[in-house]
Design an enzyme around this catalytic site. Structure first.
Site, PDB file in Angstrom:
ATOM      1  N   GLY A 271     -66.055 -22.943 -15.120  1.00  0.00           N
ATOM      2  CA  GLY A 271     -65.170 -22.688 -13.996  1.00  0.00           C
ATOM      3  C   GLY A 271     -65.826 -23.136 -12.698  1.00  0.00           C
ATOM      4  N   CYS A 272     -65.000 -23.378 -11.684  1.00  0.00           N
ATOM      5  CA  CYS A 272     -65.550 -23.869 -10.411  1.00  0.00           C
ATOM      6  C   CYS A 272     -66.402 -22.813  -9.718  1.00  0.00           C
ATOM      7  CB  CYS A 272     -64.429 -24.351  -9.496  1.00  0.00           C
ATOM      8  SG  CYS A 272     -63.074 -23.184  -9.252  1.00  0.00           S
ATOM      9  N   TYR A 273     -65.890 -21.586  -9.612  1.00  0.00           N
ATOM     10  CA  TYR A 273     -66.681 -20.520  -8.989  1.00  0.00           C
ATOM     11  C   TYR A 273     -67.967 -20.242  -9.765  1.00  0.00           C
ATOM     12  CZ  TYR A 273     -62.299 -19.395  -6.485  1.00  0.00           C
ATOM     13  OH  TYR A 273     -61.156 -19.433  -5.718  1.00  0.00           O
TER      14      TYR A 273
END
Length: 314
Positions: free
Chosen positions: A114-116
């Site tokens: 995921g990006c976060y």
């Protein structure tokens, strides 16, 4: 070597970004179902099993269904959903994290991060491994991202706002139920005893991201200098990671750190700020680059023995 690649879900935000990178990749032949046959389920299954690597850019359940259609044991799957990120049969796709690059190089099942969590894990995993950050630390993660992280529907909403709506949506908290879908991978990959408190902010800009974490030296097993040294040691040879000097101010504009500086690249920039036994860690990245499509292409390069920087902007 030439790698044949197929994107399942190529018209979503991540799929389109992967496609643009693969089209410019010197070692990739991109397979595409002809427009008139795009709804043919048998042809889709054929392409899923024909390609050397399949990128799944689908919702979680659709990704699981697609994996079930792939019977070719040689097909490498890079899944961009959150369906398999904590599945022990899959390798988490962040080559820069300790021990993961050799696994990615030999696995046919790679879960794109995921990006976060990309920012969060790169900031904290070396600290836990070095014994500086206790696994039981009550971690709070802050982040702000551009609206492209919400996909086509959110992009259309933001781009259609009038002036009053745009001002109202300048910065909005999201996932206040405290159950963001990225929490399992944040906890699992770093090895924390508890999931962090995490509520992201969506800003009225298209792409870019800042992920930040505040720490207190009194609750750590080391100082800000040791925290910085652990990150420096972990990433000294990584081409996509830039760690700025401790308390570096060179990237601030009138005292502000903007979230968009890494847009269009696969670069992630890390910062460590400290004062009076307080530490603030920040990661800056393109949520559609190192946070999604760039990471997927990097994982493909890693898996097929290509230089990880091929086809990517550092």
């Amino acid at each position: 070597m030439t790698v044949t690649a197929f994107i399942d879900g190529q018209y979503g935000t991540t799929g389109l970004q992967i496609q643009s990178r693969l089209e410019a990749h010197p070692d990739v032949e991109l397979l595409s179902i002809p427009e008139a046959q795009k709804k043919d389920p048998q042809l889709r299954e054929t392409y899923l099993n024909r390609a050397d690597v399949v990128f799944l850019c689908l919702p979680d359940e659709a990704s699981r269904a697609a994996v079930a259609l792939i019977s070719n044991p040689a097909t490498v799957i890079i899944d961009a959903s959150s369906a398999f990120r904590v599945d022990p049969a899959w390798v988490y796709g962040v080559p820069e994290l300790a021990g993961l690059r050799p696994k990615i190089q030999t696995s046919n099942r790679i879960a794109n991060p995921g990006c976060y969590p990309t920012g969060m894990t790169l900031l904290t995993a070396p600290l836990v491994a070095a014994g500086l950050l206790p696994r039981a630390y009550p971690l709070t993660v802050q982040a702000i991202t551009g609206y492209s992280g919400g996909g086509k529907a959110m992009i259309a909403d933001y781009q259609g706002f009038d002036r009053d709506q745009a001002e109202t949506a300048a910065a909005r908290l999201k996932n206040l139920d405290l159950n963001h879908k990225h929490l399992p991978e944040m906890q699992h990959i770093v090895g924390l005893d508890f999931a962090p408190v995490f509520v992201p902010t969506v800003g009225n800009f298209e792409q870019g991201m800042l992920v930040s974490i505040g720490l207190h030296e009194a609750a750590l097993s080391g100082s800000a200098e040791q925290v910085y040294a652990a990150l420096a040691e972990a990433y000294q040879a990584e081409p996509f990671i830039t760690l700025f000097p401790l308390n570096d101010q060179s990237q601030l504009q009138d005292g502000f750190l903007a979230p968009t500086h890494c847009n269009g690249t696969n670069r992630i920039e890390l910062f460590v700020f400290s004062a009076e036994q307080r530490i603030y860690l920040v990661a800056r990245l393109d949520n559609l680059g190192k946070g999604a499509s760039g990471a997927a292409v990097q994982n493909m390069n890693c898996r097929f023995g290509l230089p990880e920087t091929t086809g990517l902007v550092g």
